[in-house]
Scaffold this motif. Structure first.
Motif, PDB file in Angstrom:
ATOM      1  N   ARG A  63       8.403   3.000  -1.024  1.00 24.67           N
ATOM      2  CA  ARG A  63       7.329   3.771  -0.418  1.00 24.67           C
ATOM      3  C   ARG A  63       7.963   5.041   0.116  1.00 24.67           C
ATOM      4  N   LYS A  64       7.568   6.166  -0.471  1.00 20.27           N
ATOM      5  CA  LYS A  64       8.167   7.447  -0.090  1.00 20.27           C
ATOM      6  C   LYS A  64       7.450   8.018   1.122  1.00 20.27           C
ATOM      7  N   ALA A  65       8.187   8.778   1.905  1.00 17.59           N
ATOM      8  CA  ALA A  65       7.598   9.478   3.047  1.00 17.59           C
ATOM      9  C   ALA A  65       6.696  10.580   2.524  1.00 17.59           C
ATOM     10  N   SER A  66       5.779  11.016   3.348  1.00 16.41           N
ATOM     11  CA  SER A  66       4.873  12.084   2.935  1.00 16.41           C
ATOM     12  C   SER A  66       5.678  13.343   2.612  1.00 16.41           C
ATOM     13  N   THR A 102      13.008   1.900   0.478  1.00 17.79           N
ATOM     14  CA  THR A 102      13.027   0.864  -0.547  1.00 17.79           C
ATOM     15  C   THR A 102      13.035  -0.494   0.139  1.00 17.79           C
ATOM     16  N   PHE A 103      12.151  -1.367  -0.320  1.00 16.61           N
ATOM     17  CA  PHE A 103      12.016  -2.698   0.257  1.00 16.61           C
ATOM     18  C   PHE A 103      12.301  -3.737  -0.824  1.00 16.61           C
ATOM     19  N   ALA A 104      12.804  -4.880  -0.417  1.00 16.05           N
ATOM     20  CA  ALA A 104      13.062  -5.972  -1.353  1.00 16.05           C
ATOM     21  C   ALA A 104      12.662  -7.278  -0.701  1.00 16.05           C
ATOM     22  N   ARG A 105      12.184  -8.183  -1.524  1.00 18.65           N
ATOM     23  CA  ARG A 105      11.795  -9.507  -1.055  1.00 18.65           C
ATOM     24  C   ARG A 105      12.239 -10.496  -2.111  1.00 18.65           C
ATOM     25  N   PRO A 116       0.824  -1.208   0.000  1.00 19.09           N
ATOM     26  CA  PRO A 116       0.000   0.000   0.000  1.00 19.09           C
ATOM     27  C   PRO A 116       0.857   1.256   0.000  1.00 19.09           C
ATOM     28  N   GLY A 117       0.404   2.240  -0.735  1.00 22.83           N
ATOM     29  CA  GLY A 117       1.116   3.508  -0.778  1.00 22.83           C
ATOM     30  C   GLY A 117       2.345   3.518  -1.652  1.00 22.83           C
ATOM     31  N   VAL A 118       2.563   2.451  -2.404  1.00 22.74           N
ATOM     32  CA  VAL A 118       3.743   2.355  -3.268  1.00 22.74           C
ATOM     33  C   VAL A 118       3.374   2.843  -4.667  1.00 22.74           C
ATOM     34  N   ASP A 119       4.218   3.678  -5.239  1.00 22.65           N
ATOM     35  CA  ASP A 119       4.037   4.133  -6.613  1.00 22.65           C
ATOM     36  C   ASP A 119       4.259   2.929  -7.537  1.00 22.65           C
ATOM     37  N   PRO A 120       3.279   2.587  -8.385  1.00 25.69           N
ATOM     38  CA  PRO A 120       3.440   1.425  -9.275  1.00 25.69           C
ATOM     39  C   PRO A 120       4.694   1.501 -10.146  1.00 25.69           C
ATOM     40  N   ALA A 121       5.142   2.705 -10.472  1.00 21.27           N
ATOM     41  CA  ALA A 121       6.343   2.851 -11.304  1.00 21.27           C
ATOM     42  C   ALA A 121       7.607   2.429 -10.553  1.00 21.27           C
ATOM     43  N   GLU A 181       3.983 -13.831 -14.527  1.00 13.65           N
ATOM     44  CA  GLU A 181       3.232 -12.599 -14.767  1.00 13.65           C
ATOM     45  C   GLU A 181       3.121 -11.820 -13.464  1.00 13.65           C
ATOM     46  N   ALA A 182       3.099 -10.474 -13.577  1.00  8.16           N
ATOM     47  CA  ALA A 182       2.967  -9.607 -12.412  1.00  8.16           C
ATOM     48  C   ALA A 182       1.896  -8.563 -12.694  1.00  8.16           C
ATOM     49  N   GLU A 183       1.051  -8.329 -11.680  1.00 15.27           N
ATOM     50  CA  GLU A 183      -0.020  -7.341 -11.796  1.00 15.27           C
ATOM     51  C   GLU A 183      -0.127  -6.586 -10.479  1.00 15.27           C
ATOM     52  N   TYR A 184      -0.197  -5.267 -10.551  1.00 19.70           N
ATOM     53  CA  TYR A 184      -0.305  -4.431  -9.355  1.00 19.70           C
ATOM     54  C   TYR A 184      -1.658  -3.732  -9.379  1.00 19.70           C
ATOM     55  N   SER A 185      -2.481  -3.975  -8.369  1.00 23.31           N
ATOM     56  CA  SER A 185      -3.807  -3.384  -8.313  1.00 23.31           C
ATOM     57  C   SER A 185      -4.214  -3.194  -6.856  1.00 23.31           C
ATOM     58  N   ASP A 186      -4.753  -2.027  -6.548  1.00 22.19           N
ATOM     59  CA  ASP A 186      -5.260  -1.720  -5.200  1.00 22.19           C
ATOM     60  C   ASP A 186      -4.232  -1.981  -4.107  1.00 22.19           C
ATOM     61  N   GLY A 187      -2.968  -1.682  -4.378  1.00 21.20           N
ATOM     62  CA  GLY A 187      -1.928  -1.827  -3.374  1.00 21.20           C
ATOM     63  C   GLY A 187      -1.428  -3.245  -3.176  1.00 21.20           C
ATOM     64  N   VAL A 188      -1.820  -4.177  -4.066  1.00 20.93           N
ATOM     65  CA  VAL A 188      -1.379  -5.573  -3.956  1.00 20.93           C
ATOM     66  C   VAL A 188      -0.691  -5.986  -5.252  1.00 20.93           C
ATOM     67  N   LEU A 189       0.532  -6.486  -5.128  1.00 24.61           N
ATOM     68  CA  LEU A 189       1.264  -7.044  -6.264  1.00 24.61           C
ATOM     69  C   LEU A 189       0.959  -8.529  -6.308  1.00 24.61           C
TER      70      LEU A 189
END
Length: 162
Positions: A67-70, A88-91, A45-50, A105-113
């Motif tokens: 995820r950038k700070a406000s 920056t997070f990595a898994r 959540p709150g992550v820019d899809p780009a 395949e990867a899809e990002y929607s509503d804050g869920v990858l």
């Protein structure tokens, strides 16, 4: 008010805290198998899809996101609690030989990858049809007839033993 002490709950909480890593806190994940594919759903959540980056190298799938700070000035705020991690997070997931790396395949929607990782065709269970032939009566060999010798070839046993 008195608080009850339950040692099992405290031990469970202790091990849960140990199991939390920066990746699991910043990128909680569900991983499951659905038919002939594996599915990973990672909360971002709150992550820019780009900023989401997914790559595979040597059977290791890596997901990176930022995820950038406000943008507002933190000096104006008096924080009471701050639980949403930024940065920056990595898994990483280690993929076995039974998956098809070129069909992920990867899809990002509503804050869920959502990553869909299909099984390789050669790893899928399949039915092998058995041919059925009727055996006819073997003709008897009478003396005086020329019979050709059976062709020489390798047997399965010979292949297994060599």
């Amino acid at each position: 008010m008195a608080r009850s002490f339950t040692p099992f709950q405290e031990v469970d909480r202790f091990f849960s805290d140990l199991a939390r890593t920066p990746a699991s806190v910043g990128m909680p994940m569900d991983l499951y198998r659905e038919d002939d594919r594996f599915v990973a759903e990672i909360d971002l959540p709150g992550v820019d899809p780009a900023s989401v980056d997914v790559d595979v190298e040597d059977r290791t799938l890596t997901v990176r996101a930022e995820r950038k700070a406000s943008a507002s000035n933190d000096a104006e705020r008096s924080w009471l609690t701050r639980e949403r991690p930024t940065g920056t997070f990595a898994r990483q997931l280690t993929l076995g030989s039974r998956v098809s790396l070129d069909r992920i395949e990867a899809e990002y929607s509503d804050g869920v990858l959502r990553l869909t990782i299909p099984m390789a065709e050669e790893a899928k269970p399949r039915k092998i049809n058995v041919a059925h032939t009727e055996r006819s009566a073997q003709p008897s060999v009478t003396s005086g007839q020329d019979t050709a010798p059976a062709p020489e070839g390798r047997t399965i046993e010979g292949e297994l033993n060599s």
